[in-house]
Design an enzyme around this catalytic site. Sequence first.
Site, short mmCIF file in Angstrom:
data_model
loop_
_atom_site.label_atom_id
_atom_site.label_comp_id
_atom_site.label_asym_id
_atom_site.label_seq_id
_atom_site.Cartn_x
_atom_site.Cartn_y
_atom_site.Cartn_z
N HIS A 177 -0.05 -2.45 -10.14
CA HIS A 177 -0.58 -3.09 -8.93
C HIS A 177 -0.56 -4.61 -9.07
CE1 HIS A 177 -1.78 0.26 -6.48
NE2 HIS A 177 -2.60 0.77 -7.39
N GLU A 184 0.38 2.77 -3.57
CA GLU A 184 -0.06 3.69 -4.61
C GLU A 184 1.13 4.43 -5.21
OE1 GLU A 184 -2.86 4.08 -6.12
OE2 GLU A 184 -3.78 2.53 -4.92
N HIS A 196 -0.30 2.45 -14.28
CA HIS A 196 -0.49 2.47 -12.83
C HIS A 196 -1.26 1.24 -12.36
CE1 HIS A 196 -1.48 4.35 -8.87
NE2 HIS A 196 -2.59 3.64 -9.02
N GLU A 197 -2.37 0.95 -13.03
CA GLU A 197 -3.20 -0.17 -12.58
C GLU A 197 -2.53 -1.52 -12.80
OE1 GLU A 197 -5.83 0.07 -10.80
OE2 GLU A 197 -5.70 2.23 -10.88
#
Length: 290
Positions: A167, A221, A163-164
């Site tokens: 980004h 997100e 997820h990070e």
Amino acid sequence: MRESADTPRMANGHIRVMSGPAKAVVGFLVGRPLVAIAIAAVVVGILLLSTHHQTTPVTHRSQHVGLTDAQQMQLGSQEYAKTLRTNRARIVSSGPQHAEVQRVASRIESIASRDKPNFVWRVTLIKKNEANAYCLPGGKIVVYTGILPLTENDAGLATVLGHEVAHATAEHVAERIERNHLTEVAAAIIAGGVAFTPAQFVRITALLGVGSSLPFSRSQESEADHIGLIYMARAGYDPHQAVAFWKRMRRASQGQAPPEFLSDHPSDAHRVERVQGWMPEAVRAYKPRT
């Protein structure tokens, strides 16, 4: 005689007739904001044409960014160095937690580097009782030990890091900077067309929300959830474990302040459902490692 629509109205027995200059003033006051909006639209359109147009990995969403990879790496490296200086005594450089973070990060980075080969990836574990992790522009990752009890295993940690890292590969920070810049330009033009004093200008720009946005939008997100799920699957982690992790995070936030990881990263009741909706795609990408 019937009064027509164009007949001047009576006021105290006198006919009110708007003079030519008065009509001009009213026309100016009414038209000024509309002209400002039109100018803002044209200027923003021209600025969009001058920015770099690309598509995000996995989701293939069209986006505009103004920062190059080198600029993003510089921005991230500066913040990363500041974080390491501030937390020098808390850096974990050995032990099972350090080994786990390095192991999982290495596999996620190997997948992400296909989308961003110029990024220089590096991960640091910091001893801090805070459930949080983040990836800076350009590939610098920070993980706090406080999130490891929630990840529980390598696949849970892969969910977080996927997820990070998403980004960064989707260039969400650069995109956010570009959006804020365009918003500020448009707001300044519109406020200039409405305000008559400096104080009014400041109030109007504040009402338009300039400079008040969250680090990442809800759509970003969700996109990071999607990309991260595919990254972890490609890296050889069972994507079904992502559902289990997000359920643990949801339970951890019930009846109390949400974990830092969720407060910085807006969530909603449908997050797990969205992840489950992407599961067929993730299962196709899943290649277990022996």
